[in-house]
Design a protein around this motif. Structure first.
Motif, PDB file in Angstrom:
ATOM      1  N   UNK A  18       0.840  -1.202   0.000  1.00  0.00           N
ATOM      2  CA  UNK A  18       0.000   0.000   0.000  1.00  0.00           C
ATOM      3  C   UNK A  18       0.873   1.250   0.000  1.00  0.00           C
ATOM      4  N   UNK A  19       0.495   2.228  -0.803  1.00  0.00           N
ATOM      5  CA  UNK A  19       1.146   3.542  -0.923  1.00  0.00           C
ATOM      6  C   UNK A  19       2.453   3.507  -1.709  1.00  0.00           C
ATOM      7  N   UNK A  20       2.740   2.373  -2.390  1.00  0.00           N
ATOM      8  CA  UNK A  20       3.966   2.323  -3.187  1.00  0.00           C
ATOM      9  C   UNK A  20       3.863   3.096  -4.488  1.00  0.00           C
ATOM     10  N   UNK A  21       2.646   3.346  -4.962  1.00  0.00           N
ATOM     11  CA  UNK A  21       2.468   4.097  -6.204  1.00  0.00           C
ATOM     12  C   UNK A  21       2.111   3.229  -7.398  1.00  0.00           C
ATOM     13  N   UNK A  22       1.449   2.110  -7.177  1.00  0.00           N
ATOM     14  CA  UNK A  22       1.102   1.194  -8.275  1.00  0.00           C
ATOM     15  C   UNK A  22       0.128   1.829  -9.270  1.00  0.00           C
ATOM     16  N   UNK A 132      10.312  -2.374  -9.402  1.00  0.00           N
ATOM     17  CA  UNK A 132      10.433  -0.959  -9.778  1.00  0.00           C
ATOM     18  C   UNK A 132      10.439  -0.148  -8.490  1.00  0.00           C
ATOM     19  N   UNK A 133      11.607   0.407  -8.161  1.00  0.00           N
ATOM     20  CA  UNK A 133      11.716   1.247  -6.956  1.00  0.00           C
ATOM     21  C   UNK A 133      11.193   2.624  -7.331  1.00  0.00           C
ATOM     22  N   UNK A 134      10.017   2.925  -6.823  1.00  0.00           N
ATOM     23  CA  UNK A 134       9.334   4.181  -7.166  1.00  0.00           C
ATOM     24  C   UNK A 134       9.716   5.279  -6.164  1.00  0.00           C
ATOM     25  N   UNK A 135       9.331   6.494  -6.492  1.00  0.00           N
ATOM     26  CA  UNK A 135       9.524   7.657  -5.598  1.00  0.00           C
ATOM     27  C   UNK A 135      10.999   7.860  -5.254  1.00  0.00           C
ATOM     28  N   UNK A 136      11.866   7.635  -6.246  1.00  0.00           N
ATOM     29  CA  UNK A 136      13.307   7.809  -6.001  1.00  0.00           C
ATOM     30  C   UNK A 136      13.672   9.253  -5.709  1.00  0.00           C
TER      31      UNK A 136
END
Length: 674
Positions: A18-22, A132-136
């Motif tokens: 949850x909240x990862x940005x999928x 996929x590492x999001x919000x880098x």
């Protein structure tokens, strides 16, 4: 409407905590591939995936949602899956129908543990997946630290595919470790090639070496090249990545900022090059039966306000057409979904994910075939056990008749729900995976079926029993009202039984002092009384013996002896020291070993009796604690367990036995229920 001709298909699930940005990543994928001209935002409640009112109200995904886009002549069907652990069953059901999965996570090492159950499922099913590492742009950990943290929760090697380029704390670009080409990000446009930053050459080489060594573990030729210090050609590296990702041997890692489309195009290109095609997936799953015979599996069921029932299916082989008969049911419509929008299609080929209309009696997980003789059951995701309950009742009593059919549809849409009409408390109890899960279900009952509900905590099904024997209690029922009267006279022995024995009725009548035809009435009177004992609860573990009595040749009847037995029980039970019993469950609580001490404290603090704990088989670094836990302590147990274990702890339970309630607590229960 003519459909665009495509040369291939890829079905890709988008999963993660949850909240990862999928959902944001899906919007970006659809945008950069040209399917949508403007991106929606979760906070604006206008994204393709979160199209249901329940999702928009909560600004979170609550069910599987699909969207397709054509990119370089390949049709990608993306399956956006909920991130909340309370909706994990949705994700697991969908994952068995895809070719690959993108695991979306944030660049925070302290949250990586939340990926553990998901990685376990992917690896158990051998589903190819990349990260996929999001919000880098918000990273508070070094990229390599995040990679190392990912390695602790994955049984497959974590392989960097890119290396970040930053300026201060800002992410400005990346280095492709295959081509060793650096790129600079631009808002709203593809990244530009730029010279390799001199200050990153050493880190880039280290990351690239790590990637190549991981690939060489599965390719002897590449290993020889590395030993001889030969720089392998790009084509060979890409071929290795494709082969090893497709076999779920490695987990490549990408990165970016989906909100700004950073890293999304390289991710899409990698999926195009390296993700397995449907034929490879079918072969890996062992589906090589009859190439022309239609074979599909339901991965999600919807009930839509306009179109009725829709079954989202993965077509494994053959061709589906509108009107085809599957499992004896005629398909009433064939659709490609874009969120809640439906596009009619004339047929669906092997490898596609489409929705079929009006497949009544067909459930999520079912295997669909056109020929019963070729029927085969494809494996389905294991059902998650319900762990959170709410007692429900319609606000309007007249709606009670509609409730069971509405709940049946609710359970078809969401198999991780369950319901029961409790035999002791006479409540309708809705079971699920947590409070939000049940609130969504209640919202659907109200919106879809016009069934607003009232709710309360389920009552604990207490029982009562006795400690002492009453050797001879007398009950006489005598009633005269003109004409025939009523007369019954009994002597009963009441004694306790060992725990779990239930109820026994015997008689030792001699000489016909109570005629045989009246003895069933005595038993009936005893049984009726035991449904509501002196403490107000059903009585268990009691033996009652009819020892003596008398009758009247005219006035006696079965009904009179039934009343006499109730009178005797009412008098006698008070002498037997009635005591309150509570249901005790057997629980197995599973969590990472670092939380085991907290789990033990949690159980002890809820009157749990710890039976022991051991390493959880096939779960590296996890423990499983066995305990007895009073059902009265279970209502929000899952909430606190998740709070203590970063959301990953879970438990299984079943009723085990009844046990006396401690004195002061029993007084409190009796006062509350008095």
């Amino acid at each position: 409407m003519n459909e665009k001709v495509v040369s291939g298909t890829r079905n890709v699930a988008i999963v993660g905590p949850y909240l990862g940005g999928k959902t944001t990543l899906l919007e970006s994928l659809l945008f950069v591939s040209g399917t949508i001209s403007r991106k929606g935002r979760t906070v604006d409640r206008n994204t393709v995936a979160d199209s249901s009112q329940e999702a928009r109200d909560r600004q979170m995904s609550i069910e599987v949602c699909t969207a397709s886009t054509d990119y370089s002549d390949v049709r990608f069907t993306f399956v956006d899956c909920p991130g909340s652990v309370e909706f994990a069953q949705e994700t697991y059901n969908a994952l068995i129908g895809v070719d690959a999965a993108i695991v979306v996570c944030e660049p925070h090492t302290n949250r990586v543990l939340t990926l553990a159950p998901l990685f376990k499922f992917l690896d158990d099913w051998e589903i190819p997946h990349l990260v996929f590492i999001n919000k880098m742009d918000r990273a508070n950990n070094n990229f390599m630290d995040v990679l190392n943290a990912l390695k602790t929760v994955s049984s497959r090697p974590i392989v960097p595919h890119q290396y970040p380029i930053g300026q201060g704390e800002q992410l400005t670009g990346f280095i492709d470790l295959v081509s060793e080409q650096a790129y600079h990000y631009h808002p709203g446009a593809p990244a530009d090639p730029v010279p390799m930053p001199e200050d990153l050459k050493e880190q880039e080489q280290a990351a690239r070496t790590e990637m190549l060594e991981a690939l060489a573990d599965f390719d002897d030729h590449l290993l020889e090249e590395l030993l001889e210090e030969i720089n392998p050609p790009q084509e060979e590296i890409i071929q290795d990545l494709k082969m090893e990702l497709g076999a779920d041997l490695i987990v490549p890692v990408f990165m970016g900022v989906a909100e700004q489309d950073y890293g999304v195009r390289p991710l899409l290109e990698a999926l195009l090059r390296e993700a397995p095609d449907p034929a490879t997936t079918a072969e890996r799953r062992g589906i090589v039966l009859h190439a022309d015979a239609p074979l599909a599996q339901v991965i999600k069921t919807y009930y839509t306000p306009q179109g009725g029932k829709l079954s989202l299916v993965r077509v494994w082989q053959g061709t589906l057409t509108d009107g085809i008969v599957l499992n004896g049911v005629r398909v009433g419509g064939l659709y490609r979904l874009m969120g809640q929008q439906q596009q009619s299609v004339t047929q669906a080929q092997a490898g596609e994910i489409v929705a079929l209309g009006r497949l009544e009696a067909i459930k999520t997980g079912d295997t669909l075939t056109a020929d019963a003789q070729l029927a085969t059951e494809l494996p389905k995701a294991e059902q998650t056990s319900p762990v959170y309950a709410m007692a429900i009742a319609p606000e309007k009593r007249n709606d009670e008749v509609k409730l069971s059919s509405a709940i049946a549809k609710l359970l078809e849409e969401d198999p991780s729900l369950a319901w029961e009409q409790h035999g002791d408390t006479h409540e309708v109890i809705l079971w699920g995976q947590g409070d939000i899960h049940l609130q969504v279900a209640l919202d659907r009952l109200r919106r879809k079926y016009n069934l607003p509900m009232t709710t309360h905590l389920p009552r604990v099904p207490y029982k009562e029993t006795i400690r002492k024997t009453a050797p001879s209690v007398h009950g006489r029922y005598k009633h005269q009202s003109g004409g025939h009267g009523q007369f019954g006279d009994v002597y009963l022995e009441i004694k306790p039984l060992p725990r779990g024995e239930g109820f026994n009725f015997n008689q030792t009548i001699v000489g016909g002092v109570v005629p045989k035809q009246y003895i069933p009435g005595v038993e009936m009177g005893v049984r009726e009384y035991l449904t509501h004992g002196p403490l107000g609860f059903p009585v268990v573990d009691v033996a009652v013996t009819l020892t003596n009595g008398s009758y009247h040749s005219v006035d006696s009847s079965e009904q009179a002896f039934k009343q006499a037995a109730r009178i005797a029980m009412q008098e006698g039970m008070q002498k037997c020291e009635p005591t309150l019993l509570e249901p005790i469950t057997s629980v197995q609580v599973c969590a990472p070993s670092e939380f085991t001490s907290k789990v033990l404290q949690l159980l002890s603090g809820r009157r749990g009796q710890i039976l022991g704990y051991e390493a959880k088989s096939d779960w590296a670094g996890w423990d499983c604690v066995s305990a007895y836990l009073p059902q009265a302590e279970m209502h929000d147990f899952i909430v606190e367990l998740r709070s203590l274990t970063m959301g990953v702890g879970f438990f299984n339970w079943q009723h085990d036995h009844l046990q006396e309630v401690p004195g002061k607590l029993a007084e409190k229960v009796l006062a509350t229920n008095g």
